[in-house]
Design an enzyme around this catalytic site. Sequence first.
Site, PDB file in Angstrom:
ATOM      1  N   ASP A  13      26.144  25.480  50.934  1.00 25.94           N
ATOM      2  CA  ASP A  13      25.632  26.778  50.472  1.00 25.94           C
ATOM      3  C   ASP A  13      24.252  26.764  49.822  1.00 25.94           C
ATOM      4  OD1 ASP A  13      25.569  29.318  49.553  1.00 25.94           O
ATOM      5  OD2 ASP A  13      27.448  29.294  48.448  1.00 25.94           O
ATOM      6  N   ASP A 108      22.720  31.781  54.922  1.00 29.36           N
ATOM      7  CA  ASP A 108      22.640  30.524  53.880  1.00 29.36           C
ATOM      8  C   ASP A 108      23.774  29.802  53.769  1.00 29.36           C
ATOM      9  OD1 ASP A 108      24.160  32.474  52.662  1.00 29.36           O
ATOM     10  OD2 ASP A 108      23.189  32.421  50.827  1.00 29.36           O
ATOM     11  N   GLU A 109      24.858  29.756  54.633  1.00 28.67           N
ATOM     12  CA  GLU A 109      25.770  29.098  54.590  1.00 28.67           C
ATOM     13  C   GLU A 109      26.295  28.152  55.934  1.00 28.67           C
ATOM     14  OE1 GLU A 109      29.428  30.652  52.457  1.00 28.67           O
ATOM     15  OE2 GLU A 109      28.265  32.238  52.381  1.00 28.67           O
TER      16      GLU A 109
END
Lengths: 431, 371
Positions: A13, A108-109
């Site tokens: 993350d 973003d993960e």
Amino acid sequence: MEPKKKRTILHVDMDAYFASVEQKANPHLRGKPIMVCGDPNGRSVVTTSSYEARAWGVKTGMTLWEAKKACPQGILLPCDPDKYVEVSLNLLSIYKEFTPAVEVFSIDESFLDITGTERLFGTPLQLAEKLKKRIREETGLTCSVGIASTKLLAKLASDMRKPDGLFWLKDEKVAEFLEDLPISEICGIGPKLTFYLNKLGIRTCGELSRYPVQLLEERFGKIGIYLHRMALGLDEGPVLLTESESEYKGDGEKVKSVGHSITLPKDTRNREVAKNYLLSLSEQVARRLRRKHYKGKTVSLVIRFPDFSHFSQQKTIKEFIDDAREIYQTALSLLEQINIETLGVRLVGVSVSNLIKGVGQLSLFREEWREQMLLEAMDEVNDRYGEFTLTWGRLLDKVKTTNILSPAWRPEKHVRKFGEEYLDSHCEPVG
Amino acid sequence: MKLTILKSKLLSALQDIVSVIPSKTTLPILSHILIEADDSKIKLAATDLDISMTTTLEAKVTKKGEITVPAKTFTDIIRESPETQIEINAADNRMELKINHGVYKLPGLPVDEFPKLPTVNLSKEIKIAGPDLCRMIKKTIYAVSTDETRPALNGILWQTKGENIQMVATDGHRLAKFSQKNKKLKGLHEDVIVPPKILNVLTRLIGDQEKEVGLIFEENSLIFDLGDTILSTRLIEGPYPSYEQVIPKDNDKKLIVEKELLANTVKRVSILSNLLTHQVKFALKKDILELSTANFDMGGEAKEKIPCDYKNEDLDLGYNALYILDALKQIDGDEVIFELSTPVSAGMVYSTQKKEDEDYVCLIMPLRLVE
């Protein structure tokens, strides 16, 4: 359903992603409270804020007015998707240095299945350290990494030591970890479900796990069973290979590959069944290639076995193709190497890479012209009347008996919501 | 087995024969060569199951016998040896080489594992001049398809047409057809499709030698008899696509251009073409051929005009530069004729100087031009 082999999943993350990217790009913003929003002059909300701004109490989802009130000196920045996508693609290529099994969960993960990489990269902790270092060197960004045996737990674990954290949730600690964890922390349990569960007196995962599963099922249907399993940290969801990179770059940009994969409704040891899925996937890939006016010359086949190990191989042919039958034939020659009868198949994926756009070498032979025209006509009918209105004879049976290809499914749509839709979406694009 | 043979003699035979050895194989025996010693001769054999080669050479044999040895290793040892008589001893699947003061020992595999080689039925043999055969092969082989999804196109079609022998190759995008008049192949009644691998070996072996080659057509195979050397190949199963239909008959536009000039210009311009498509645009105006290309990935562009003889209406075509260059390389004479019709139909290319007993034509399908 329980995987036989113990898996090791990483959840990566990125910390305050949009804000960090902006700070990286512009040194003047470093160390300052910045807030990324849709339109600084309009009525938008904060999408991401830097840790400096968070210290002032700025939260994601605040209106700009609220945010300005909390942090008057905060710097508002407009969202710059191109920049974030660029970095995300860069991150994806870093992940792929460590494992091919990367699922991009959001911009973003990502989930990485690193099962069996010990000999290459050492323990999961060592791998995670190396990964974090690579990301820092390559992009200058920090991230928080969670390690666990399922995606669900890995995602919870990455939240434990933010920012720039690393947390390994070992199996023996899971029960203790979940006992007092509020149910709303679990990915997939949204505000509505939380509300209903709270009404039943359930507030933590511990309480949810002890709640009689029959009652959950009566109240929520099939999802009730899933809720029970989630409360125990059980999650057999595999790390799905990344959808084709085209999805991130958006149309018009250079596409690297086009692919689809499908997790079979149930594992099969029947070669003919696997071949049917292969053909239907080849057809979907071919159609998407044609829709985007691409042709490719490398065909890749991915097979995941019931024990979650997987086979992946590619073959490069001399011609650029966009025809389902040629994609199928090539993928089939790769499938021949696998002993489906003993190993079984859980997931089948086909993708075509090495693409060129638009320019078509014309063919001397009339049959091929006719074939091209036939395919174009088929596409037209299917565009108007829905997928598989016209299809290959081999697929007729399957399309009738199992509804594996939801009519609502679109390659562009990556269904991630918890609930019926998730359970029905067996089809996922691969990269 | 016991014999002596001169290094250079053995090496030249080995260098020919290793070209048959498959580079990757799942059957270890296929990476071996079979050596049989008999009276005053030794026979070397290699096969990849599709093609095979045996060659016979003289040697001083003192004890008959046979053995298989790893082809590459054996050849490497012989290549590095000084020019001298090499003494070869073999027994129990082991070979011992005595080279001056050196001793080299090699393990082999049981001889009975080596695949059976085709028997040569000399009564069916027909003869053809080696240079003629090579010429036909060279002018067509470049167009053979390597696309495994269409096996029939993976070879050269050989056929007898009336009194002519004809060879055709195509990959679906271009086609080469060569006929030699009055050179009928008597034993050849049906069309056969011959894989290119053996033909490459054959043309290299024949080289510039003015000798006759014997051909023996068997049901599924073709054998070439070069005297000391026998080559054989599996034939590709047909049917070959009906290529005659795609040869245009009413191309009404004619471009005549100097061959070297065109080839050099295409080569130069195409440096900046797209690396995958090699697209070069041919823009035809009255007596002017403009060649241009653009590579959007690197941002390069090229444009050149060359004089030509063209009297028809303006025409824009896209071609794969490699296809043009391949064809021009094989066409004889100083000038070539392009017979053209539309931007999406096949162009016919041939020499302005036609030989009387030959007919050679190349077809090239354009690329669809995208603006």
